[in-house]
Design a protein around this motif. Structure first.
Motif, short mmCIF file in Angstrom:
data_model
loop_
_atom_site.label_atom_id
_atom_site.label_comp_id
_atom_site.label_asym_id
_atom_site.label_seq_id
_atom_site.Cartn_x
_atom_site.Cartn_y
_atom_site.Cartn_z
N VAL A 21 -103.33 -60.49 -10.64
CA VAL A 21 -102.68 -60.30 -9.34
C VAL A 21 -103.73 -59.97 -8.28
O VAL A 21 -104.83 -59.51 -8.59
N TYR A 22 -103.36 -60.21 -7.03
CA TYR A 22 -104.15 -59.72 -5.90
C TYR A 22 -103.49 -58.46 -5.38
O TYR A 22 -102.29 -58.45 -5.11
N ASP A 23 -104.25 -57.39 -5.23
CA ASP A 23 -103.73 -56.12 -4.74
C ASP A 23 -103.96 -56.02 -3.25
O ASP A 23 -105.08 -56.22 -2.77
N HIS A 24 -102.88 -55.73 -2.52
CA HIS A 24 -102.96 -55.49 -1.08
C HIS A 24 -102.96 -53.98 -0.84
O HIS A 24 -101.99 -53.32 -1.16
N ARG A 25 -104.01 -53.46 -0.31
CA ARG A 25 -104.00 -52.04 0.06
C ARG A 25 -103.29 -51.87 1.39
O ARG A 25 -102.80 -50.81 1.72
N PRO A 30 -103.15 -59.79 5.04
CA PRO A 30 -102.84 -60.62 3.87
C PRO A 30 -104.04 -61.15 3.09
O PRO A 30 -103.91 -61.44 1.90
N PHE A 31 -105.19 -61.27 3.71
CA PHE A 31 -106.35 -61.77 2.98
C PHE A 31 -107.33 -60.67 2.60
O PHE A 31 -108.39 -60.95 2.04
N ASP A 32 -107.00 -59.43 2.87
CA ASP A 32 -107.82 -58.29 2.46
C ASP A 32 -107.25 -57.79 1.13
O ASP A 32 -106.45 -56.86 1.09
N VAL A 33 -107.64 -58.46 0.06
CA VAL A 33 -107.08 -58.19 -1.27
C VAL A 33 -108.19 -58.01 -2.29
O VAL A 33 -109.33 -58.41 -2.06
N GLN A 34 -107.81 -57.42 -3.42
CA GLN A 34 -108.74 -57.26 -4.54
C GLN A 34 -108.06 -57.77 -5.80
O GLN A 34 -106.89 -57.45 -6.04
N PRO A 35 -108.79 -58.52 -6.62
CA PRO A 35 -108.20 -59.00 -7.87
C PRO A 35 -108.09 -57.85 -8.88
O PRO A 35 -109.02 -57.06 -9.04
N LEU A 36 -106.92 -57.75 -9.52
CA LEU A 36 -106.67 -56.71 -10.51
C LEU A 36 -105.90 -57.27 -11.69
O LEU A 36 -105.20 -58.29 -11.55
N CYS A 37 -105.97 -56.58 -12.82
CA CYS A 37 -105.07 -56.88 -13.92
C CYS A 37 -103.73 -56.19 -13.60
O CYS A 37 -103.67 -55.32 -12.72
N GLN A 38 -102.68 -56.56 -14.29
CA GLN A 38 -101.36 -56.00 -14.02
C GLN A 38 -101.34 -54.48 -14.22
O GLN A 38 -100.74 -53.75 -13.46
N SER A 39 -102.02 -54.01 -15.25
CA SER A 39 -102.04 -52.58 -15.56
C SER A 39 -102.67 -51.77 -14.43
O SER A 39 -102.13 -50.75 -13.99
#
Length: 75
Positions: A21-25, A30-39
């Motif tokens: 997933v891409y995490d939105h802080r 919308p394009f300021d995201v970080q890739p994360l695992c679901q956990s």
């Protein structure tokens, strides 16, 4: 235009596992995201301004339900 790198090419910023997933802080960026695992995404919790999308999500859910019912009627 801007585009995001496909998640299958990325690893989680927090633990190094494959990203899913891409995490939105901040949902207003919308394009300021970080890739994360679901956990790790679940551990971080919702970002700022997440409530901005609630009306959109409700409308989308209603539209999907209507389209699903319409498709069933055509069977």
């Amino acid at each position: 235009g801007k585009s995001l790198i496909p998640l299958f090419e990325l690893t989680c910023m927090d633990c190094g596992q494959p990203a899913s997933v891409y995490d939105h802080r901040d949902y207003l960026k919308p394009f300021d995201v970080q890739p994360l695992c679901q956990s790790c995404n679940k551990k971080r919790g919702p970002g700022k301004n997440a409530n901005v999308l609630l009306p959109f999500r409700a409308s989308l859910a209603l539209l999907e339900a209507l389209l699903s019912n319409t498709a069933k009627l055509g069977e």
